[in-house]
Design an enzyme around this catalytic site. Structure first.
Site, short mmCIF file in Angstrom:
data_model
loop_
_atom_site.label_atom_id
_atom_site.label_comp_id
_atom_site.label_asym_id
_atom_site.label_seq_id
_atom_site.Cartn_x
_atom_site.Cartn_y
_atom_site.Cartn_z
N PHE A 69 -9.58 6.05 -7.42
CA PHE A 69 -10.84 5.62 -8.02
C PHE A 69 -11.34 6.63 -9.06
O PHE A 69 -12.22 6.32 -9.86
CB PHE A 69 -11.91 5.40 -6.94
CG PHE A 69 -12.37 6.67 -6.28
CD1 PHE A 69 -13.55 7.28 -6.67
CD2 PHE A 69 -11.62 7.27 -5.26
CE1 PHE A 69 -13.98 8.45 -6.06
CE2 PHE A 69 -12.04 8.43 -4.65
CZ PHE A 69 -13.23 9.04 -5.06
N GLU A 74 0.84 -1.21 0.00
CA GLU A 74 0.00 0.00 0.00
C GLU A 74 0.88 1.26 0.00
O GLU A 74 0.63 2.23 0.72
CB GLU A 74 -0.97 0.01 1.19
CG GLU A 74 -1.89 -1.19 1.26
CD GLU A 74 -2.95 -1.25 0.18
OE1 GLU A 74 -3.05 -0.31 -0.64
OE2 GLU A 74 -3.69 -2.24 0.13
#
Length: 177
Positions: free
Chosen positions: A113, A83
């Protein structure tokens, strides 16, 4: 050259980035390298340690800033970071560790996103000796997927979640939905 280098594994959600990170770290462990992995401490979806979406677990230090684990990792020659997009000091940390002769392997989302660059993770590309962009399978039409689509209307960038909150999608399905 001192042998240090940066390997960057990028791609959308569900493309196997964490699985590939674990595979690479295990490969170095088999070769008797001293290895450590670091995960973002705010990611507590599955418990302690580094987890893949298919519930494979790997021991990891936890941090919100990589500089906070500098003392704990001095004796390791291979550093895996999962991450990576969430660590504000990822670029400086990786460059410093590679310059000190360490092998640094980073798994990270390359885009949000909204299909925007994810924080400063793309700044690692010109500093990396190896860059791999993985794809997932589109969860709508089952073609190759290069993007992460958030389910719901939340607009905050750092929302940690799994299949309950995100889908991997192809370009057409991203645009159509």
């Amino acid at each position: 050259m001192n042998g240090g280098h940066i390997q960057l594994i990028i791609g959308p959600m569900f493309s196997g980035k964490s699985t590939e990170l674990i595979r690479r770290v295990r490969r170095y462990q088999i070769a008797q390298y001293k290895c450590v992995t670091i995960k973002y401490s705010n990611d507590n979806r599955y418990g302690t340690g580094l987890w893949t979406h298919d519930k494979n677990n790997f021991e990891a230090l936890e941090a919100t800033k990589l500089c906070d684990v500098l003392e704990a990792i001095t004796d390791f020659s291979v550093i895996g970071i999962d991450e990576g997009q969430f660590f504000p000091d990822i670029v400086e940390f990786c460059e410093r560790m590679a310059n000190e002769g360490k092998i640094v392997i980073v798994a990270a989302l390359d885009g949000t996103f909204q299909r925007k660059p994810f924080n400063n993770i793309l700044d690692l590309i010109p500093l990396s000796e190896m860059v791999v962009k993985l794809t997932a399978v589109c969860m709508k039409c089952f073609k190759e997927a290069s993007f992460s689509k958030r389910l719901g209307a939340e607009t905050k960038i750092e929302i940690i979640g799994g299949i309950d909150m995100y889908q991997s999608v192809c370009r057409k399905c991203y645009i159509d939905s």
